[in-house]
Design a protein around this motif. Sequence first.
Motif, PDB file in Angstrom:
ATOM      1  N   ASN A 160      -8.946 -14.424 -27.244  1.00 58.29           N
ATOM      2  CA  ASN A 160      -8.336 -13.784 -26.069  1.00 58.29           C
ATOM      3  C   ASN A 160      -6.833 -14.091 -26.010  1.00 58.29           C
ATOM      4  N   GLY A 161      -6.213 -14.223 -27.160  1.00 59.65           N
ATOM      5  CA  GLY A 161      -4.768 -14.399 -27.230  1.00 59.65           C
ATOM      6  C   GLY A 161      -4.291 -15.833 -27.200  1.00 59.65           C
ATOM      7  N   ALA A 162      -5.204 -16.810 -27.091  1.00 68.37           N
ATOM      8  CA  ALA A 162      -4.790 -18.220 -27.036  1.00 68.37           C
ATOM      9  C   ALA A 162      -5.284 -18.958 -28.282  1.00 68.37           C
ATOM     10  N   PRO A 163      -4.446 -19.871 -28.814  1.00 67.43           N
ATOM     11  CA  PRO A 163      -4.804 -20.562 -30.054  1.00 67.43           C
ATOM     12  C   PRO A 163      -5.900 -21.610 -29.822  1.00 67.43           C
ATOM     13  N   TRP A 164      -6.976 -21.541 -30.618  1.00 76.83           N
ATOM     14  CA  TRP A 164      -8.068 -22.517 -30.557  1.00 76.83           C
ATOM     15  C   TRP A 164      -8.315 -23.015 -29.124  1.00 76.83           C
ATOM     16  N   PRO A 165      -8.645 -22.116 -28.209  1.00 77.52           N
ATOM     17  CA  PRO A 165      -8.744 -22.542 -26.810  1.00 77.52           C
ATOM     18  C   PRO A 165     -10.015 -23.351 -26.532  1.00 77.52           C
ATOM     19  N   ARG A 166     -10.046 -23.895 -25.337  1.00 74.64           N
ATOM     20  CA  ARG A 166     -11.285 -24.517 -24.862  1.00 74.64           C
ATOM     21  C   ARG A 166     -11.696 -23.798 -23.595  1.00 74.64           C
ATOM     22  N   MET A 167     -12.999 -23.703 -23.426  1.00 72.94           N
ATOM     23  CA  MET A 167     -13.514 -23.069 -22.225  1.00 72.94           C
ATOM     24  C   MET A 167     -14.349 -24.101 -21.491  1.00 72.94           C
ATOM     25  N   GLU A 168     -14.010 -24.303 -20.221  1.00 71.87           N
ATOM     26  CA  GLU A 168     -14.795 -25.231 -19.422  1.00 71.87           C
ATOM     27  C   GLU A 168     -15.977 -24.463 -18.854  1.00 71.87           C
ATOM     28  N   VAL A 169     -17.173 -24.950 -19.147  1.00 69.85           N
ATOM     29  CA  VAL A 169     -18.364 -24.229 -18.718  1.00 69.85           C
ATOM     30  C   VAL A 169     -19.216 -25.107 -17.816  1.00 69.85           C
ATOM     31  N   ALA A 170     -20.013 -24.440 -16.983  1.00 64.86           N
ATOM     32  CA  ALA A 170     -21.014 -25.138 -16.182  1.00 64.86           C
ATOM     33  C   ALA A 170     -22.291 -25.252 -17.011  1.00 64.86           C
ATOM     34  N   ALA A 171     -23.144 -26.190 -16.643  1.00 64.65           N
ATOM     35  CA  ALA A 171     -24.385 -26.415 -17.390  1.00 64.65           C
ATOM     36  C   ALA A 171     -25.403 -25.342 -17.004  1.00 64.65           C
ATOM     37  N   ARG A 172     -25.229 -24.164 -17.556  1.00 66.06           N
ATOM     38  CA  ARG A 172     -26.091 -23.023 -17.266  1.00 66.06           C
ATOM     39  C   ARG A 172     -25.932 -22.008 -18.398  1.00 66.06           C
ATOM     40  N   LYS A 173     -26.559 -20.844 -18.241  1.00 65.17           N
ATOM     41  CA  LYS A 173     -26.458 -19.821 -19.286  1.00 65.17           C
ATOM     42  C   LYS A 173     -25.186 -18.974 -19.123  1.00 65.17           C
ATOM     43  N   TYR A 174     -24.611 -18.600 -20.241  1.00 66.51           N
ATOM     44  CA  TYR A 174     -23.488 -17.656 -20.281  1.00 66.51           C
ATOM     45  C   TYR A 174     -23.817 -16.546 -21.265  1.00 66.51           C
ATOM     46  N   ARG A 175     -23.316 -15.374 -20.923  1.00 56.33           N
ATOM     47  CA  ARG A 175     -23.376 -14.254 -21.858  1.00 56.33           C
ATOM     48  C   ARG A 175     -21.980 -14.079 -22.464  1.00 56.33           C
ATOM     49  N   PHE A 176     -21.910 -13.961 -23.783  1.00 61.45           N
ATOM     50  CA  PHE A 176     -20.639 -13.736 -24.452  1.00 61.45           C
ATOM     51  C   PHE A 176     -20.667 -12.406 -25.180  1.00 61.45           C
ATOM     52  N   ARG A 177     -19.531 -11.705 -25.122  1.00 58.19           N
ATOM     53  CA  ARG A 177     -19.358 -10.459 -25.875  1.00 58.19           C
ATOM     54  C   ARG A 177     -18.245 -10.732 -26.866  1.00 58.19           C
ATOM     55  N   VAL A 178     -18.615 -10.921 -28.127  1.00 53.16           N
ATOM     56  CA  VAL A 178     -17.611 -11.295 -29.116  1.00 53.16           C
ATOM     57  C   VAL A 178     -17.206 -10.071 -29.930  1.00 53.16           C
ATOM     58  N   LEU A 179     -15.896  -9.944 -30.125  1.00 48.62           N
ATOM     59  CA  LEU A 179     -15.308  -8.875 -30.936  1.00 48.62           C
ATOM     60  C   LEU A 179     -14.436  -9.519 -31.998  1.00 48.62           C
TER      61      LEU A 179
ATOM     62  N   MET B 167     -13.016 -22.251 -31.285  1.00 48.52           N
ATOM     63  CA  MET B 167     -12.738 -22.668 -29.914  1.00 48.52           C
ATOM     64  C   MET B 167     -13.761 -23.742 -29.535  1.00 48.52           C
ATOM     65  N   ARG B 168     -13.625 -24.287 -28.323  1.00 44.92           N
ATOM     66  CA  ARG B 168     -14.557 -25.332 -27.901  1.00 44.92           C
ATOM     67  C   ARG B 168     -15.080 -25.051 -26.499  1.00 44.92           C
ATOM     68  N   PHE B 169     -16.358 -25.338 -26.304  1.00 46.31           N
ATOM     69  CA  PHE B 169     -16.965 -25.265 -24.978  1.00 46.31           C
ATOM     70  C   PHE B 169     -17.097 -26.692 -24.449  1.00 46.31           C
ATOM     71  N   ASP B 170     -16.528 -26.946 -23.287  1.00 45.38           N
ATOM     72  CA  ASP B 170     -16.642 -28.262 -22.656  1.00 45.38           C
ATOM     73  C   ASP B 170     -17.546 -28.116 -21.434  1.00 45.38           C
ATOM     74  N   VAL B 171     -18.655 -28.814 -21.445  1.00 44.92           N
ATOM     75  CA  VAL B 171     -19.565 -28.750 -20.293  1.00 44.92           C
ATOM     76  C   VAL B 171     -19.014 -29.696 -19.225  1.00 44.92           C
ATOM     77  N   VAL B 172     -18.546 -29.118 -18.109  1.00 43.54           N
ATOM     78  CA  VAL B 172     -17.817 -29.935 -17.131  1.00 43.54           C
ATOM     79  C   VAL B 172     -18.496 -30.048 -15.775  1.00 43.54           C
ATOM     80  N   ALA B 173     -19.508 -29.221 -15.505  1.00 40.80           N
ATOM     81  CA  ALA B 173     -20.065 -29.240 -14.149  1.00 40.80           C
ATOM     82  C   ALA B 173     -21.533 -28.852 -14.168  1.00 40.80           C
ATOM     83  N   ALA B 174     -22.257 -29.383 -13.204  1.00 42.58           N
ATOM     84  CA  ALA B 174     -23.641 -28.960 -13.020  1.00 42.58           C
ATOM     85  C   ALA B 174     -23.642 -27.582 -12.361  1.00 42.58           C
TER      86      ALA B 174
END
Length: 482
Positions: free
Chosen positions: A216-235, A315-322
């Motif tokens: 999404n335009g950022a170098p090797w980003p990290r995404m802070e995620v909650a401890a749940r399911k996510y849907r990703f649409r990768v292109l 990129m990296r997913f960081d699990v940060v919240a319940a």
Amino acid sequence: LVGGSLLLPIGFQYRSQAGTAGSPQPTPFSVKLPIPPVLNPVRSDTTTDYYEITMKKGRVNILPGLTTEVWGYNGISPGPTIKQRLGRQSVVRFINNSVGVATSVHLHGMASQPQYDGYAEDLTAPGYYKDYVYPNNRAATIWYHDHAIHNTARNVYMGLAGMYIVQDAVELGLPLPKDQYDVPLIIQDKQFTTNGRLVFDDQGEKSQFGDVILVNGAPWPRMEVAARKYRFRVLNGSISRSYKLALSNGSDFTMIGTDAGLMSAPVRVKNFRLGMAERYEFIIDFSKYAIGTRIVLQNLGLPNNDDYDGTEQIMRFDVVAAATDDSSIPSTLRTVESIPESAAVRTREFRYERTNGLWVINGKIWENDRIDANPKVGDVEIWRLYNNAGGWFHPIHLHLVDCQILDRNGKPPFPYERGLKDVFYVGENESVRVIGRYGPNTGKYMSHCHNTVHEDHDMMNQFEVGQGGISPFAVSSKPLPA
Ligand code: C2O
Ligand code: CU
């Protein structure tokens, strides 16, 4: 630690291209994943939403402390996301303002009429605009990008690409993760000078690889995620680089969609191949991880990705919240028509290769007055796409038609690529048979390798559905008011 949160050592980096100095290397995972803005219509009526997008140069911050000029839709890259509902029409005014080059806009994955399909030679010059009409007749994750004849790779590389999502009632009625838990991931590789300028160098009309991976335009980003399911649409919005995606903890992806929308049922895989212009949708369930877990989305690389250097980071997913999670993954997603092989009225063969320094299809380069296939409206055809030379892979894209893969080298397709698709990864020494129904639109449509460097020089041809379709040149661009 739960879930393999150990980080890979930094140093699994992407190599710069021959003859180019390495890009300044930002520290991986120091920038948060940006999400491209969703574009609002400028007005709407009962049937149609009207949008305006200006192609212009923008100055953005990609690498720390450096400014990079991009050619962006609305001056940003990736451009804004358009979200639409099945059956509503879009009219998008693409204004060629300050990019300084002629453009043509293709909405990749939409069954547009020929005059709105971004025909490579239907150019809009600087100072002109064109209104593109889109029927939104398929629910899928698609994308818009430049398609100017012989300059597609450069124009897309400089930034002219964005996502476009069409949703229908079936999809919206499913209990899949929604809203902020439904996340686009546009992966691209770029090469920079030491002062942050983008370097486009196609290595003698072969490929453009970068040594910095952007999501999404950022170098090797990290995404802070909650401890749940996510849907990703990768292109994969890269010019020449394909990826083989995997998670650093060895966990599965639950694949739910391909280029042309949801699959009939989810399938779990450990990794998947993502050629240029391909889209996949998947679910990751972070609820099984402790807060503090970090999971890297990796590129296992592919042989023959030219600069393949072992496992690389995306990129990296960081699990940060319940979190509470009322989403679920149904065992049936939608009905996908499966066309039996016996329905095909003919088979055509297309061989993709490099001959005498040219990228050719059945020995021929692009010519806008040659038609290489002329199916009748409603014909079901099998196309055998093959690459019998070592050295290159070709992701082959058909405009207009969504197809299913019958087999690859006589074996069933990978489980994750069994849905409808418009890009077919044809690896070295691979032969891929795809089946599709041509129409209902009539007219001329392009088909080409989506290594856009190959497309530009000149691995592209066209088919015509039926007779007497609308000319791709039927609607021309208009000058901007002074
Ligand atoms: Cu994504 Cu003919 O292009
Ligand atoms: Cu190619």
